[in-house]
Design a protein around this motif. Structure first.
Motif, PDB file in Angstrom:
ATOM      1  N   ILE A   5     -48.934   4.267  19.091  1.00  0.00           N
ATOM      2  CA  ILE A   5     -50.218   4.873  18.767  1.00  0.00           C
ATOM      3  C   ILE A   5     -50.172   5.470  17.367  1.00  0.00           C
ATOM      4  O   ILE A   5     -49.325   6.312  17.068  1.00  0.00           O
ATOM      5  N   LEU A   6     -51.096   5.039  16.514  1.00  0.00           N
ATOM      6  CA  LEU A   6     -51.292   5.633  15.198  1.00  0.00           C
ATOM      7  C   LEU A   6     -52.514   6.539  15.282  1.00  0.00           C
ATOM      8  O   LEU A   6     -53.618   6.058  15.527  1.00  0.00           O
ATOM      9  N   SER A   7     -52.320   7.826  15.102  1.00  0.00           N
ATOM     10  CA  SER A   7     -53.436   8.767  15.237  1.00  0.00           C
ATOM     11  C   SER A   7     -53.684   9.494  13.927  1.00  0.00           C
ATOM     12  O   SER A   7     -52.829   9.551  13.047  1.00  0.00           O
ATOM     13  N   GLU A   8     -54.864  10.067  13.848  1.00  0.00           N
ATOM     14  CA  GLU A   8     -55.300  10.735  12.620  1.00  0.00           C
ATOM     15  C   GLU A   8     -54.570  12.045  12.374  1.00  0.00           C
ATOM     16  O   GLU A   8     -54.265  12.396  11.241  1.00  0.00           O
ATOM     17  N   ASP A   9     -54.288  12.788  13.466  1.00  0.00           N
ATOM     18  CA  ASP A   9     -53.652  14.091  13.310  1.00  0.00           C
ATOM     19  C   ASP A   9     -52.985  14.493  14.615  1.00  0.00           C
ATOM     20  O   ASP A   9     -53.023  13.760  15.606  1.00  0.00           O
ATOM     21  N   LYS A  10     -52.359  15.666  14.612  1.00  0.00           N
ATOM     22  CA  LYS A  10     -51.615  16.119  15.790  1.00  0.00           C
ATOM     23  C   LYS A  10     -52.530  16.446  16.959  1.00  0.00           C
ATOM     24  O   LYS A  10     -52.168  16.236  18.118  1.00  0.00           O
ATOM     25  N   SER A  11     -53.728  16.975  16.662  1.00  0.00           N
ATOM     26  CA  SER A  11     -54.661  17.306  17.746  1.00  0.00           C
ATOM     27  C   SER A  11     -55.025  16.067  18.544  1.00  0.00           C
ATOM     28  O   SER A  11     -54.984  16.074  19.781  1.00  0.00           O
ATOM     29  N   GLY A  12     -55.385  15.012  17.825  1.00  0.00           N
ATOM     30  CA  GLY A  12     -55.725  13.775  18.511  1.00  0.00           C
ATOM     31  C   GLY A  12     -54.523  13.126  19.156  1.00  0.00           C
ATOM     32  O   GLY A  12     -54.630  12.521  20.227  1.00  0.00           O
ATOM     33  N   LYS A  32     -43.888   2.318  27.785  1.00  0.00           N
ATOM     34  CA  LYS A  32     -43.348   3.394  26.962  1.00  0.00           C
ATOM     35  C   LYS A  32     -44.349   3.649  25.851  1.00  0.00           C
ATOM     36  O   LYS A  32     -44.796   2.720  25.189  1.00  0.00           O
ATOM     37  N   VAL A  33     -44.705   4.917  25.667  1.00  0.00           N
ATOM     38  CA  VAL A  33     -45.724   5.277  24.682  1.00  0.00           C
ATOM     39  C   VAL A  33     -45.094   6.120  23.575  1.00  0.00           C
ATOM     40  O   VAL A  33     -44.474   7.151  23.841  1.00  0.00           O
ATOM     41  N   ASN A  34     -45.255   5.672  22.346  1.00  0.00           N
ATOM     42  CA  ASN A  34     -44.855   6.447  21.167  1.00  0.00           C
ATOM     43  C   ASN A  34     -46.106   6.762  20.352  1.00  0.00           C
ATOM     44  O   ASN A  34     -46.979   5.916  20.212  1.00  0.00           O
ATOM     45  N   VAL A  35     -46.163   7.961  19.821  1.00  0.00           N
ATOM     46  CA  VAL A  35     -47.335   8.347  19.042  1.00  0.00           C
ATOM     47  C   VAL A  35     -46.891   8.812  17.664  1.00  0.00           C
ATOM     48  O   VAL A  35     -45.875   9.483  17.508  1.00  0.00           O
ATOM     49  N   HIS A  36     -47.675   8.413  16.654  1.00  0.00           N
ATOM     50  CA  HIS A  36     -47.340   8.711  15.266  1.00  0.00           C
ATOM     51  C   HIS A  36     -48.554   9.361  14.586  1.00  0.00           C
ATOM     52  O   HIS A  36     -49.449   8.657  14.100  1.00  0.00           O
ATOM     53  N   PRO A  37     -48.607  10.695  14.573  1.00  0.00           N
ATOM     54  CA  PRO A  37     -49.740  11.374  13.918  1.00  0.00           C
ATOM     55  C   PRO A  37     -49.628  11.314  12.404  1.00  0.00           C
ATOM     56  O   PRO A  37     -48.535  11.308  11.841  1.00  0.00           O
ATOM     57  N   HIS A  38     -50.783  11.250  11.749  1.00  0.00           N
ATOM     58  CA  HIS A  38     -50.849  11.258  10.293  1.00  0.00           C
ATOM     59  C   HIS A  38     -51.502  12.559   9.831  1.00  0.00           C
ATOM     60  O   HIS A  38     -51.907  13.388  10.655  1.00  0.00           O
ATOM     61  N   ARG A  39     -51.617  12.712   8.531  1.00  0.00           N
ATOM     62  CA  ARG A  39     -52.243  13.918   7.985  1.00  0.00           C
ATOM     63  C   ARG A  39     -53.654  13.587   7.519  1.00  0.00           C
ATOM     64  O   ARG A  39     -53.918  13.414   6.332  1.00  0.00           O
ATOM     65  N   GLY A  40     -54.535  13.479   8.482  1.00  0.00           N
ATOM     66  CA  GLY A  40     -55.930  13.192   8.177  1.00  0.00           C
ATOM     67  C   GLY A  40     -56.237  11.712   8.200  1.00  0.00           C
ATOM     68  O   GLY A  40     -55.387  10.873   8.420  1.00  0.00           O
ATOM     69  N   CYS A  41     -57.506  11.432   7.973  1.00  0.00           N
ATOM     70  CA  CYS A  41     -57.960  10.042   8.081  1.00  0.00           C
ATOM     71  C   CYS A  41     -57.834   9.286   6.771  1.00  0.00           C
ATOM     72  O   CYS A  41     -57.443   8.141   6.756  1.00  0.00           O
ATOM     73  N   ASN A  57     -50.053   9.852   3.044  1.00  0.00           N
ATOM     74  CA  ASN A  57     -49.661  10.222   4.408  1.00  0.00           C
ATOM     75  C   ASN A  57     -50.825  10.224   5.389  1.00  0.00           C
ATOM     76  O   ASN A  57     -50.676  10.667   6.522  1.00  0.00           O
ATOM     77  N   SER A  58     -52.000   9.752   4.968  1.00  0.00           N
ATOM     78  CA  SER A  58     -53.143   9.712   5.886  1.00  0.00           C
ATOM     79  C   SER A  58     -53.228   8.344   6.562  1.00  0.00           C
ATOM     80  O   SER A  58     -52.649   7.358   6.094  1.00  0.00           O
ATOM     81  N   LEU A  59     -53.954   8.302   7.663  1.00  0.00           N
ATOM     82  CA  LEU A  59     -53.984   7.114   8.505  1.00  0.00           C
ATOM     83  C   LEU A  59     -54.501   5.881   7.776  1.00  0.00           C
ATOM     84  O   LEU A  59     -53.835   4.842   7.732  1.00  0.00           O
ATOM     85  N   LEU A  60     -55.683   5.961   7.191  1.00  0.00           N
ATOM     86  CA  LEU A  60     -56.269   4.775   6.580  1.00  0.00           C
ATOM     87  C   LEU A  60     -55.565   4.374   5.293  1.00  0.00           C
ATOM     88  O   LEU A  60     -55.462   3.187   4.976  1.00  0.00           O
ATOM     89  N   ASP A  61     -55.073   5.348   4.549  1.00  0.00           N
ATOM     90  CA  ASP A  61     -54.327   5.031   3.330  1.00  0.00           C
ATOM     91  C   ASP A  61     -53.115   4.149   3.642  1.00  0.00           C
ATOM     92  O   ASP A  61     -52.763   3.263   2.862  1.00  0.00           O
TER      93      ASP A  61
END
Length: 226
Positions: A5-12, A32-41, A57-61
């Motif tokens: 999972i690629l997510s926008e931030d830690k909250s999500g 097995k689920v791995n999640v990778h939060p980014h720093r914003g969109c 370090n943002s998701l879309l970048d």
């Protein structure tokens, strides 16, 4: 099966991780689920074929670069790559289709699922009022009753007013202080969230796409998208 999972931030990230695990459990799928939060969109790069800037370090970048990397490593393997972000002020359907198109271009050999929470991840949280009441028994039900599900209305502020004793002060302060509380609320409430209880249309669109991918893993872009 592996779900990345690629997510926008830690909250999500914490909400999506727990819901993805429970969706898989409901379908009696061993994952097995791995999640990778980014720093914003962030935003998609103008030249998606170039390496991202050194400190991006943002998701879309990072998304085109990360998609290429996943495709190189996991092509032909049982992997589902989940991309989740808020729509903010964008049209959720248009954004969803844009991300599927990017995934099809840069990761054509793996299965991708896109989850777009309408406006903010709090829309998915507000879609499970039972979970909110279990996490915060003294929550303000009148505020929750006033919320129109998946509306663009300042979603985190609605949740804040429903569960926080100092909502007006916190809303006035805004970020970055609000980010700390959003992460705390997401962690606390998502412990109680169940996919089958959620009435958020944007969440249920994601849920059905993930269930379809779990049942039929493998790339789909030459046939259809969800």
């Amino acid at each position: 099966m592996l779900v990345e999972i690629l997510s926008e931030d830690k909250s999500g990230a914490v909400v999506i991780e727990r819901l993805a695990k429970r969706i898989a459990a409901n379908e009696e799928m061993d994952v097995k689920v791995n999640v990778h939060p980014h720093r914003g969109c962030g935003s998609l790069p103008k030249d998606a074929n170039e390496k991202p800037p050194k400190f991006a370090n943002s998701l879309l970048d990072l998304l085109p670069y990360e998609l290429r990397a996943y495709n190189k490593v996991y092509a032909g393997k049982e992997l589902i790559l989940v991309i989740c972000m808020d729509s903010d002020d964008k049209d959720p359907q248009a954004l969803r289709q844009e991300l599927y198109a990017v995934a099809a271009k840069f990761a054509p050999d793996i299965r991708c699922v896109v989850g777009i929470s309408t406006e903010e991840i709090e829309a998915w949280i507000l879609g499970d009022r039972k979970a909110i009441a279990e996490a915060y028994p003294s929550c303000n039900m009148e505020v929750l009753d006033s919320y129109e599900q998946d509306s663009v209305c300042g979603t985190w502020e609605v949740l804040c007013r429903a569960i926080s004793d100092n909502a007006d002060e916190l809303i006035e302060i805004g970020y970055p202080a609000a980010g700390h509380y959003k992460a705390l609320w997401a962690d606390t409430i998502s412990r109680h969230m169940l996919p089958q209880n959620n009435v958020s249309p944007s969440f249920n669109t994601f849920k059905m796409a993930l269930i379809t991918a779990l049942k039929h893993p493998g790339p789909i872009y030459r046939r259809r998208t969800f």
